[in-house]
Design a protein around this motif. Structure first.
Motif, PDB file in Angstrom:
ATOM      1  N   ASN A 253       0.916  -1.280  -0.212  1.00 13.75           N
ATOM      2  CA  ASN A 253      -0.007   0.053  -0.100  1.00 13.75           C
ATOM      3  C   ASN A 253       0.927   1.098  -0.043  1.00 13.75           C
ATOM      4  O   ASN A 253       1.696   1.408   0.699  1.00 13.75           O
ATOM      5  N   CYS A 254       0.505   2.055  -0.999  1.00 14.72           N
ATOM      6  CA  CYS A 254       1.544   2.997  -1.155  1.00 14.72           C
ATOM      7  C   CYS A 254       0.621   4.281  -1.708  1.00 14.72           C
ATOM      8  O   CYS A 254       0.193   4.562  -2.410  1.00 14.72           O
ATOM      9  N   ALA A 255       0.773   5.218  -0.575  1.00 10.66           N
ATOM     10  CA  ALA A 255      -0.095   6.464  -0.690  1.00 10.66           C
ATOM     11  C   ALA A 255      -1.553   6.235  -0.906  1.00 10.66           C
ATOM     12  O   ALA A 255      -2.054   5.028  -0.498  1.00 10.66           O
ATOM     13  N   GLY A 256      -2.309   7.082  -1.080  1.00  9.74           N
ATOM     14  CA  GLY A 256      -3.810   6.739  -0.947  1.00  9.74           C
ATOM     15  C   GLY A 256      -4.769   8.292  -1.216  1.00  9.74           C
ATOM     16  O   GLY A 256      -4.158   8.883  -1.754  1.00  9.74           O
ATOM     17  N   GLY A 257      -5.595   8.293  -0.307  1.00 10.15           N
ATOM     18  CA  GLY A 257      -6.493   9.637  -0.203  1.00 10.15           C
ATOM     19  C   GLY A 257      -7.487   9.274   0.838  1.00 10.15           C
ATOM     20  O   GLY A 257      -7.586   8.423   1.608  1.00 10.15           O
ATOM     21  N   PHE A 258      -8.321  10.268   0.860  1.00  4.63           N
ATOM     22  CA  PHE A 258      -9.391  10.098   1.825  1.00  4.63           C
ATOM     23  C   PHE A 258     -10.885  10.824   1.035  1.00  4.63           C
ATOM     24  O   PHE A 258     -10.664  11.564   0.339  1.00  4.63           O
ATOM     25  N   THR A 259     -12.036  10.431   1.753  1.00  7.37           N
ATOM     26  CA  THR A 259     -13.180  10.900   0.973  1.00  7.37           C
ATOM     27  C   THR A 259     -14.084  11.906   1.778  1.00  7.37           C
ATOM     28  O   THR A 259     -13.674  11.683   2.999  1.00  7.37           O
ATOM     29  N   PRO A 260     -15.053  12.664   1.222  1.00  7.68           N
ATOM     30  CA  PRO A 260     -15.907  13.511   2.167  1.00  7.68           C
ATOM     31  C   PRO A 260     -16.537  12.753   3.110  1.00  7.68           C
ATOM     32  O   PRO A 260     -17.340  13.424   3.717  1.00  7.68           O
ATOM     33  N   TRP A 261     -16.871  11.631   2.578  1.00 11.15           N
ATOM     34  CA  TRP A 261     -17.943  10.857   3.610  1.00 11.15           C
ATOM     35  C   TRP A 261     -17.003   9.921   4.708  1.00 11.15           C
ATOM     36  O   TRP A 261     -17.624   9.240   5.511  1.00 11.15           O
ATOM     37  N   GLY A 262     -15.681  10.403   4.653  1.00  8.42           N
ATOM     38  CA  GLY A 262     -15.000   9.789   5.945  1.00  8.42           C
ATOM     39  C   GLY A 262     -14.589   8.644   5.970  1.00  8.42           C
ATOM     40  O   GLY A 262     -14.459   7.868   6.929  1.00  8.42           O
ATOM     41  N   THR A 263     -14.052   8.121   4.545  1.00  7.57           N
ATOM     42  CA  THR A 263     -13.304   6.815   4.392  1.00  7.57           C
ATOM     43  C   THR A 263     -11.781   7.146   4.056  1.00  7.57           C
ATOM     44  O   THR A 263     -11.438   8.221   3.761  1.00  7.57           O
ATOM     45  N   TYR A 264     -10.953   6.065   4.276  1.00  4.26           N
ATOM     46  CA  TYR A 264      -9.645   6.208   3.986  1.00  4.26           C
ATOM     47  C   TYR A 264      -9.376   5.327   2.638  1.00  4.26           C
ATOM     48  O   TYR A 264     -10.073   4.180   2.495  1.00  4.26           O
ATOM     49  N   LEU A 265      -8.669   5.697   1.515  1.00 10.95           N
ATOM     50  CA  LEU A 265      -8.284   5.233   0.526  1.00 10.95           C
ATOM     51  C   LEU A 265      -6.837   4.927   0.407  1.00 10.95           C
ATOM     52  O   LEU A 265      -6.091   5.733   0.644  1.00 10.95           O
ATOM     53  N   SER A 266      -6.724   3.541   0.189  1.00 15.39           N
ATOM     54  CA  SER A 266      -5.186   3.194  -0.049  1.00 15.39           C
ATOM     55  C   SER A 266      -4.851   2.402  -1.210  1.00 15.39           C
ATOM     56  O   SER A 266      -5.740   1.782  -1.842  1.00 15.39           O
ATOM     57  N   ALA A 267      -3.730   2.805  -1.836  1.00 10.40           N
ATOM     58  CA  ALA A 267      -3.459   2.308  -3.165  1.00 10.40           C
ATOM     59  C   ALA A 267      -2.471   1.106  -3.223  1.00 10.40           C
ATOM     60  O   ALA A 267      -1.310   1.275  -2.753  1.00 10.40           O
ATOM     61  N   GLU A 268      -2.808  -0.026  -3.753  1.00 13.49           N
ATOM     62  CA  GLU A 268      -1.964  -0.787  -3.750  1.00 13.49           C
ATOM     63  C   GLU A 268      -1.056  -0.686  -5.086  1.00 13.49           C
ATOM     64  O   GLU A 268      -1.404  -0.680  -6.148  1.00 13.49           O
ATOM     65  N   GLU A 269       0.074  -0.824  -4.683  1.00  8.41           N
ATOM     66  CA  GLU A 269       1.242  -0.555  -5.723  1.00  8.41           C
ATOM     67  C   GLU A 269       1.925  -1.790  -6.276  1.00  8.41           C
ATOM     68  O   GLU A 269       1.549  -2.508  -7.243  1.00  8.41           O
ATOM     69  N   ASN A 270       3.290  -1.893  -5.708  1.00  2.00           N
ATOM     70  CA  ASN A 270       4.101  -3.172  -6.396  1.00  2.00           C
ATOM     71  C   ASN A 270       3.926  -4.542  -5.841  1.00  2.00           C
ATOM     72  O   ASN A 270       4.695  -4.985  -5.453  1.00  2.00           O
ATOM     73  N   PHE A 271       2.497  -4.890  -6.110  1.00  2.00           N
ATOM     74  CA  PHE A 271       2.171  -6.221  -5.653  1.00  2.00           C
ATOM     75  C   PHE A 271       2.791  -7.401  -6.565  1.00  2.00           C
ATOM     76  O   PHE A 271       2.825  -8.449  -6.044  1.00  2.00           O
ATOM     77  N   ASN A 272       3.482  -7.101  -7.573  1.00  2.00           N
ATOM     78  CA  ASN A 272       4.173  -7.996  -8.361  1.00  2.00           C
ATOM     79  C   ASN A 272       5.296  -8.793  -7.614  1.00  2.00           C
ATOM     80  O   ASN A 272       5.459  -9.881  -8.125  1.00  2.00           O
ATOM     81  N   GLN A 273       5.737  -8.298  -6.752  1.00  2.00           N
ATOM     82  CA  GLN A 273       7.031  -8.779  -6.173  1.00  2.00           C
ATOM     83  C   GLN A 273       6.687  -9.820  -5.372  1.00  2.00           C
ATOM     84  O   GLN A 273       7.540 -10.852  -4.765  1.00  2.00           O
ATOM     85  N   TYR A 274       5.389 -10.216  -4.888  1.00  2.00           N
ATOM     86  CA  TYR A 274       5.141 -11.019  -4.087  1.00  2.00           C
ATOM     87  C   TYR A 274       5.000 -12.383  -4.496  1.00  2.00           C
ATOM     88  O   TYR A 274       4.838 -13.435  -4.160  1.00  2.00           O
ATOM     89  N   PHE A 275       4.900 -12.445  -5.952  1.00  2.00           N
ATOM     90  CA  PHE A 275       4.443 -13.800  -6.703  1.00  2.00           C
ATOM     91  C   PHE A 275       5.585 -14.362  -7.363  1.00  2.00           C
ATOM     92  O   PHE A 275       6.433 -13.589  -7.747  1.00  2.00           O
ATOM     93  N   ALA A 276       5.107 -15.572  -7.315  1.00  2.00           N
ATOM     94  CA  ALA A 276       6.264 -16.523  -7.980  1.00  2.00           C
ATOM     95  C   ALA A 276       5.828 -17.393  -9.212  1.00  2.00           C
ATOM     96  O   ALA A 276       4.752 -17.533  -9.475  1.00  2.00           O
ATOM     97  N   ASN A 277       6.943 -17.728 -10.094  1.00  2.00           N
ATOM     98  CA  ASN A 277       6.425 -18.756 -11.236  1.00  2.00           C
ATOM     99  C   ASN A 277       5.525 -18.393 -12.232  1.00  2.00           C
ATOM    100  O   ASN A 277       4.757 -19.210 -12.687  1.00  2.00           O
ATOM    101  N   ALA A 278       5.849 -16.897 -12.570  1.00  2.00           N
ATOM    102  CA  ALA A 278       4.735 -16.708 -13.927  1.00  2.00           C
ATOM    103  C   ALA A 278       5.018 -17.126 -14.834  1.00  2.00           C
ATOM    104  O   ALA A 278       4.063 -17.318 -15.862  1.00  2.00           O
ATOM    105  N   SER A 279       6.400 -17.560 -15.187  1.00  2.00           N
ATOM    106  CA  SER A 279       6.688 -18.246 -16.648  1.00  2.00           C
ATOM    107  C   SER A 279       5.967 -19.783 -16.683  1.00  2.00           C
ATOM    108  O   SER A 279       5.940 -20.349 -17.720  1.00  2.00           O
TER     109      SER A 279
END
Length: 671
Positions: A253-279
């Motif tokens: 989770n990298c940076a994000g934001g917030f809303t006028p209805w009072g919620t927190y927004l989180s941005a999923e960024e470099n999720f690729n690094q967690y996964f193996a064996n794409a080939s």
């Protein structure tokens, strides 16, 4: 914030499958933009007169009205937080501190918890690792200013955790020999932390017993969302087979934001690094998409697939589609499950900045969300909701589904200073590449490829995208700022370490070859309407050294005056409209740790930059934010002394932490 475990700032990514128009990368665009904006000679620098004119219109004062009153901090590599004379800082909510009353303290004494004896169950009750984006929510929601002169007496602080680095967490760590417990602790250290804080006198304190509404009968504020928390999924792709089964956890989770209805927004960024064996995957759109996003072909660097099969794409090939989203969390209702919003698209999100576009004289308006895809040569996006936000009833039930339906766009910046928001709708994609996408769900899951097809402009790592707005109502001003951190491959024969067919030539919006110091682009939406599909753009500044000789080898000349810096990463605005920059990568260019700088448009029409804060050795500065009354500046110190660098921050220990900076007389920051 594209550092990762323990990768370089620019992950390898094979994009040979991507087919792009050459319209965005013609060398002739450079000359057109230089001529149009009156750039300074050398390094593609633009004179800032035009920027000054439009900046003043949205509220940035002139030099005579609001010159910053602090003494600029000198460049330093000290292993501490350095602030101007007359200011002090405190650390708050470091990694590992307990969120709940009665839990053991962090430390090495008897009965205390530390990295050597931590369990996953303990970490789930404690503050996560590598703090990133911070938001403060007045508690109770919408609380009026308090009698003591502070904006609010209590806040719910919500902040996310980008990634873990085992070597900085555990004694004797090795990814290849890590035990199951170590891996599970790292999963629990990811995600989001929700905690209560109060200002007592001149000191911010962690209130472990704070309750929602700041009343005894409210729900306990403290909670963690981790790498194993179950999520809801909404939007066009919610029923897509690739998202079937449990959606567990949020990662990177990298940076994000917030809303006028009072919620927190989180941005999923470099999720690729967690996964193996794409080939191991068969040829097709899934394998192509994973290649585009940089999934690992063999064993992952973390080796989590050894204990959790969901990170092994050979065993669970669709698991990678469950990450790369904007996440929404309601800090005022712990019973509301966090949601991943597919309508906003799937890519390496860096931010989720929200404004509301109100028709004149009305209290209901469409919500607009801006986000950047933080990779070299990727795109800037915005999302316009179908529904409207009603400022007269901010916590209305319908607001919690606003981000599930709307139109997603990618930005095209033309050489003449105009721009277009290109709709990523199935109808538009069919008109350009019939059959390339099955439906809107497919576009949401393969958003980068959709941006390729429509011809969006590849940018120099577009990280933060911020739009100044009126506090409380979130009404936008029509101005948007795109922070491009850097791009060492701009001008090379190949964009990325593994190569691509796309041209890497400099262009109008990214005018520097080997752009190692970055720049900030200012967008003005047509008619100052954030729902518009056209805009104009210009540079706010090109980072670097304003005193460097034009064309100097190994340096770049900044288009501002004041203190040099590189790699702008995240920005924020104070309540006077001044823009503040946090950096990630300054040490790659100059002998200074990463830092925070204040900018303003001076009376001579150029942007002035003043260094306000320098972080400890090896850190990155994240989550810059002001308290509403501007008497506290907050930021997060991420990865001090990363990868074995010699840091002992804070207090003799190497722990990511929040920092709060105040004037010693309690006055306005920077005044």
């Amino acid at each position: 914030m594209t550092r990762g475990f323990p990768m370089s700032d620019f992950e390898a990514e094979d994009l040979r499958k991507r087919s792009l128009s050459s319209d965005n990368t013609l060398e002739g665009m450079i000359d057109a933009q230089l001529s149009r904006r009156g750039f300074l000679v050398g390094a593609g620098a633009v004179a800032a007169t035009a920027a000054a004119t439009s900046m003043v219109t949205f509220g940035v004062p002139t030099e005579a009205q609001a010159a910053t009153g602090f003494t600029a901090v000198a460049e330093t590599t000290a292993d501490t937080v350095t602030v101007p004379p007359g200011y002090s800082f405190q650390t708050l909510l470091p990694w590992g501190d307990s969120l709940f009353e009665g839990d053991a303290a962090w430390g090495t004494g008897a009965g205390e918890v530390n990295a050597g004896n931590m369990t996953a169950d303990e970490q789930e009750r404690r503050i996560g690792f590598n703090h990133d984006m911070l938001a403060l929510f007045a508690n109770p929601f919408g609380a009026p200013a308090s009698a003591n002169g502070q904006s609010h007496s209590a806040y719910i602080a919500v902040f996310n955790h980008e990634y873990t680095t085992g070597s900085d967490m555990f004694p004797g760590y090795s990814a290849t020999t890590a035990r199951r417990n170590t891996v599970d602790v790292e999963l629990a250290a990811h995600g989001i932390t929700v905690a209560g804080i109060r200002l007592e006198g001149d000191t911010w304190v962690h209130d472990k017993g704070m309750r929602v509404g700041d009343t005894p009968d409210g729900a306990l504020v403290a909670r963690r969302i981790t790498g194993t928390t179950r999520f809801l999924v909404d939007g066009p792709a919610k029923d897509d087979p690739r998202l079937s089964g449990p959606v567990a956890g949020t990662l990177n989770n990298c940076a994000g934001g917030f809303t006028p209805w009072g919620t927190y927004l989180s941005a999923e960024e470099n999720f690729n690094q967690y996964f193996a064996n794409a080939s191991s995957l068969p040829a097709g759109t899934t394998k192509d998409n994973y290649r585009i996003l940089g999934m690992t072909n063999g064993a992952s660097q973390r080796r989590w697939e050894k204990y959790h099969s969901r990170f092994d794409l050979a065993k669970m090939p669709n698991e990678g589609f469950k990450f790369g989203w904007i996440v929404e969390v309601d800090p005022f209702d712990p019973t509301r499950r966090p949601v991943k919003h597919t309508a906003i698209g799937r890519f390496k999100h860096e931010c989720a900045t929200v404004v509301v576009q109100y028709p004149e004289g009305q209290t209901k308006g469409k919500v607009v969300l801006y986000s950047g895809d933080d990779e070299r040569f990727d795109y800037v996006y915005k999302f316009v909701t179908d529904g409207t936000f009603d400022s007269a009833n901010p916590r209305a039930k319908g607001h919690f589904s606003l981000l599930s339906s709307g139109t997603l766009y990618a930005a095209k910046l033309n050489a003449d200073g105009t721009g277009e928001w290109l709709p990523l709708t199935h109808a538009n994609l069919e008109s350009k590449a019939a059959g390339a996408f099955a439906d809107q769900a497919d576009i949401c899951l393969r958003t980068r490829e959709a941006g390729d097809v429509v011809g969006a402009t590849p940018m120099d790592r577009p990280e933060d995208v911020e739009a100044p707005h009126t506090p409380g109502t979130f009404a936008g001003t029509g101005k948007v700022f795109v922070v491009c951190t850097n791009n060492s491959n701009r001008g090379g024969s190949a964009n990325r370490p593994t190569g691509t067919v796309r041209s890497g030539a400099a262009d109008a919006a990214n005018p520097r070859t080997n752009n190692r110091t970055g720049h900030i682009v200012q967008i003005t939406e047509n008619g100052n309407d954030h729902t518009s599909t056209t805009f104009t753009w210009q540079f706010y500044l090109l980072a670097g050294d304003p005193k460097a000789a034009s064309g100097a080898v190994g340096d770049v000349k900044g288009t501002f005056f004041g203190d040099r810096f590189g790699s702008p990463d995240n920005i924020t605005f104070d309540n006077r409209g001044l823009l503040w920059i946090a950096t990630d990568g300054t040490p790659n260019s100059y002998p200074c740790n990463d830092q925070v700088l204040c900018t303003e448009v001076a009376g001579n029409g150029k942007v002035r930059v003043k260094r306000f804060l320098v972080g400890p050795y090896g850190c990155e500065i994240c989550g810059p934010l002001f308290s509403p009354d501007n008497t506290t500046f907050f930021c997060n110190i991420q990865h001090p002394g990363e990868d074995g660098q010699p840091s002992s921050f804070p207090n003799g220990q190497k722990r990511p932490t929040m920092v709060a900076v105040r004037r010693t007389d309690g006055g306005i920051i920077g005044n």
